[in-house]
Design a protein around this motif. Structure first.
Motif, PDB file in Angstrom:
ATOM      1  N   ASP A   1      72.892  31.741  39.383  1.00 53.99           N
ATOM      2  CA  ASP A   1      72.459  30.206  39.670  1.00 53.99           C
ATOM      3  C   ASP A   1      72.297  29.147  38.493  1.00 53.99           C
ATOM      4  N   PRO A   2      73.211  28.335  38.717  1.00 51.99           N
ATOM      5  CA  PRO A   2      73.719  27.405  37.760  1.00 51.99           C
ATOM      6  C   PRO A   2      72.281  26.276  37.235  1.00 51.99           C
ATOM      7  N   ALA A   3      71.149  26.554  38.320  1.00 52.56           N
ATOM      8  CA  ALA A   3      69.870  26.102  38.376  1.00 52.56           C
ATOM      9  C   ALA A   3      69.041  27.161  36.582  1.00 52.56           C
ATOM     10  N   ALA A   4      68.939  27.677  37.024  1.00 52.17           N
ATOM     11  CA  ALA A   4      68.537  29.035  36.080  1.00 52.17           C
ATOM     12  C   ALA A   4      69.356  29.447  34.766  1.00 52.17           C
ATOM     13  N   LEU A   5      70.691  28.383  34.302  1.00 53.22           N
ATOM     14  CA  LEU A   5      71.347  28.468  33.610  1.00 53.22           C
ATOM     15  C   LEU A   5      70.992  27.834  32.689  1.00 53.22           C
ATOM     16  N   ASP A   6      70.557  26.517  33.227  1.00 54.92           N
ATOM     17  CA  ASP A   6      69.919  25.170  32.721  1.00 54.92           C
ATOM     18  C   ASP A   6      68.841  25.255  32.342  1.00 54.92           C
ATOM     19  N   VAL A   7      67.652  26.207  32.683  1.00 52.31           N
ATOM     20  CA  VAL A   7      66.548  26.183  32.196  1.00 52.31           C
ATOM     21  C   VAL A   7      66.873  27.315  31.231  1.00 52.31           C
ATOM     22  N   CYS A   8      68.130  27.879  30.650  1.00 50.94           N
ATOM     23  CA  CYS A   8      68.118  29.233  30.227  1.00 50.94           C
ATOM     24  C   CYS A   8      68.514  28.465  28.327  1.00 50.94           C
ATOM     25  N   ARG A   9      69.203  27.449  29.279  1.00 52.54           N
ATOM     26  CA  ARG A   9      69.548  25.985  28.307  1.00 52.54           C
ATOM     27  C   ARG A   9      68.787  24.799  27.191  1.00 52.54           C
ATOM     28  N   ARG A  10      67.794  25.172  27.833  1.00 51.31           N
ATOM     29  CA  ARG A  10      66.806  24.116  27.382  1.00 51.31           C
ATOM     30  C   ARG A  10      65.952  24.984  27.042  1.00 51.31           C
ATOM     31  N   ASN A  11      66.026  26.218  27.361  1.00 53.78           N
ATOM     32  CA  ASN A  11      64.838  27.880  25.803  1.00 53.78           C
ATOM     33  C   ASN A  11      65.273  27.831  24.992  1.00 53.78           C
ATOM     34  N   CYS A  12      66.690  28.183  25.475  1.00 53.56           N
ATOM     35  CA  CYS A  12      68.053  28.424  23.985  1.00 53.56           C
ATOM     36  C   CYS A  12      67.836  26.660  22.466  1.00 53.56           C
TER      37      CYS A  12
ATOM     38  N   GLU B   1      73.573  44.197  14.623  1.00 54.93           N
ATOM     39  CA  GLU B   1      74.184  43.303  13.240  1.00 54.93           C
ATOM     40  C   GLU B   1      75.553  43.039  13.800  1.00 54.93           C
ATOM     41  N   ASP B   2      75.344  41.962  13.693  1.00 54.70           N
ATOM     42  CA  ASP B   2      76.783  40.956  13.634  1.00 54.70           C
ATOM     43  C   ASP B   2      77.266  41.042  14.685  1.00 54.70           C
ATOM     44  N   GLY B   3      76.610  41.344  15.896  1.00 52.28           N
ATOM     45  CA  GLY B   3      77.521  41.794  17.310  1.00 52.28           C
ATOM     46  C   GLY B   3      77.368  40.773  18.096  1.00 52.28           C
ATOM     47  N   ARG B   4      78.025  41.461  20.061  1.00 53.17           N
ATOM     48  CA  ARG B   4      78.232  39.724  20.620  1.00 53.17           C
ATOM     49  C   ARG B   4      77.278  40.450  21.617  1.00 53.17           C
ATOM     50  N   ILE B   5      76.541  40.073  21.960  1.00 56.06           N
ATOM     51  CA  ILE B   5      75.027  40.731  22.869  1.00 56.06           C
ATOM     52  C   ILE B   5      75.989  39.892  24.675  1.00 56.06           C
ATOM     53  N   ILE B   6      75.639  40.254  26.025  1.00 56.30           N
ATOM     54  CA  ILE B   6      75.951  39.832  27.069  1.00 56.30           C
ATOM     55  C   ILE B   6      74.730  39.964  27.906  1.00 56.30           C
ATOM     56  N   GLU B   7      73.578  38.964  27.981  1.00 61.17           N
ATOM     57  CA  GLU B   7      73.024  39.005  29.023  1.00 61.17           C
ATOM     58  C   GLU B   7      72.859  39.134  30.130  1.00 61.17           C
ATOM     59  N   LEU B   8      72.791  40.079  31.544  1.00 60.33           N
ATOM     60  CA  LEU B   8      73.758  39.818  32.675  1.00 60.33           C
ATOM     61  C   LEU B   8      72.122  39.141  33.592  1.00 60.33           C
ATOM     62  N   GLY B   9      72.126  38.596  34.468  1.00 62.44           N
ATOM     63  CA  GLY B   9      70.889  38.105  35.499  1.00 62.44           C
ATOM     64  C   GLY B   9      69.695  36.984  34.315  1.00 62.44           C
ATOM     65  N   ALA B  10      70.799  35.993  33.668  1.00 65.58           N
ATOM     66  CA  ALA B  10      69.318  35.787  32.241  1.00 65.58           C
ATOM     67  C   ALA B  10      69.054  35.594  32.609  1.00 65.58           C
ATOM     68  N   GLY B  11      68.779  34.375  34.108  1.00 66.02           N
ATOM     69  CA  GLY B  11      67.746  33.649  34.264  1.00 66.02           C
ATOM     70  C   GLY B  11      66.409  32.704  33.327  1.00 66.02           C
TER      71      GLY B  11
ATOM     72  N   GLU C   1      78.111  31.009  33.979  1.00 62.46           N
ATOM     73  CA  GLU C   1      78.113  31.907  35.086  1.00 62.46           C
ATOM     74  C   GLU C   1      78.697  32.130  35.361  1.00 62.46           C
ATOM     75  N   LEU C   2      77.938  33.608  36.124  1.00 59.61           N
ATOM     76  CA  LEU C   2      78.613  35.258  36.479  1.00 59.61           C
ATOM     77  C   LEU C   2      78.230  35.390  37.481  1.00 59.61           C
ATOM     78  N   THR C   3      79.081  36.093  38.919  1.00 61.59           N
ATOM     79  CA  THR C   3      78.308  36.858  39.478  1.00 61.59           C
ATOM     80  C   THR C   3      78.830  38.579  39.526  1.00 61.59           C
ATOM     81  N   TRP C   4      77.916  39.244  39.243  1.00 62.76           N
ATOM     82  CA  TRP C   4      78.089  40.297  39.448  1.00 62.76           C
ATOM     83  C   TRP C   4      79.317  40.873  40.022  1.00 62.76           C
ATOM     84  N   GLY C   5      80.519  41.968  39.215  1.00 61.64           N
ATOM     85  CA  GLY C   5      81.279  42.597  40.193  1.00 61.64           C
ATOM     86  C   GLY C   5      82.749  41.602  40.331  1.00 61.64           C
ATOM     87  N   GLU C   6      82.250  40.118  40.736  1.00 60.20           N
ATOM     88  CA  GLU C   6      83.135  39.531  40.220  1.00 60.20           C
ATOM     89  C   GLU C   6      84.114  39.746  38.587  1.00 60.20           C
ATOM     90  N   GLU C   7      85.125  38.904  38.367  1.00 57.33           N
ATOM     91  CA  GLU C   7      85.333  39.293  37.186  1.00 57.33           C
ATOM     92  C   GLU C   7      85.465  38.077  35.855  1.00 57.33           C
TER      93      GLU C   7
END
Length: 204
Positions: free
Chosen positions: A52-63, A14-24, A77-83
């Motif tokens: 994957d920028p292409a996956a994020l485009d699909v995610c944006r459309r779904n939102c 509730e009222d929190g911030r969520i991060i989804e990793l590998g959201a597709g 855009e985020l690669t695991w293991g990187e800052e």
């Protein structure tokens, strides 16, 4: 969503911030957001991330299709293991990095991804926060992978997570194949969820 609600996970966002990793496509974060709306327990924001920028485009459309407001989500855009992305102000960077809950759904397609995933999780949530991993055992085994990963993949994942300060709080199993709802069986086989689990970790 009903399983997570029963186990008290939704109540913690509730009222929190969520991060989804590998959201597709964003189905994990979107499902949690919709479930939260149904129960009047709304997160402040969901940040959908993928390499994957292409996956994020699909995610944006779904939102957009799910009528999310601009301040209800971010897409990065985020690669695991990187800052995470750099900020000019150190305090602002620290604030942007921290989320109240991390989420990953069916993302471990290779054993070698465990380390980078858990590194990113431990960077993105503070001590005491929760990481929800929806795990379906279909990871590829590469030459040189340890035999324990082959013998018991779920335990191997838990052990690697613990090395990054993520301790298992609970493991939520799906219903047995004979107890699946007829609605579910209309779009998947009885064995689709065999050996799968939702593993809830807490960062220590």
């Amino acid at each position: 969503d009903e399983i997570l609600d029963t186990d008290g996970v939704l109540a913690q966002i509730e009222d929190g911030r969520i991060i989804e990793l590998g959201a597709g496509t964003g189905i994990g974060g979107l499902s949690m957001t919709v479930a939260s709306k149904d129960r009047f327990v709304m997160p402040q924001m969901v940040c959908y991330t993928d390499a994957d920028p292409a996956a994020l485009d699909v995610c944006r459309r779904n939102c957009d299709l799910n009528s999310l407001l601009p301040d209800e989500y971010e897409i990065e855009e985020l690669t695991w293991g990187e800052e995470f992305k750099k900020c000019d102000d150190a305090d602002e960077k620290e604030m942007k990095m921290m989320f109240d809950l991390a989420l990953a759904t069916d993302v471990l397609y290779e054993i070698d991804l465990c380390g980078p995933l858990f590194t990113t999780v431990s960077q993105s949530i503070p001590v005491g926060a929760i990481f929800v991993l929806s795990h379906v055992p279909r990871a590829c085994y590469n030459e040189g992978n340890p035999p324990e990963a082959v013998e018991n993949l779920e335990q191997y994942i838990m052990d690697r997570a613990q090395e990054h300060g993520l301790v298992v709080e609970k493991v939520i199993r799906p219903p047995s194949p004979d107890n699946l709802d007829e609605e579910i069986l209309e779009w998947c086989s009885k064995d689709a969820f065999r050996d799968s689990a939702v593993i809830v970790f807490r960062r220590m």
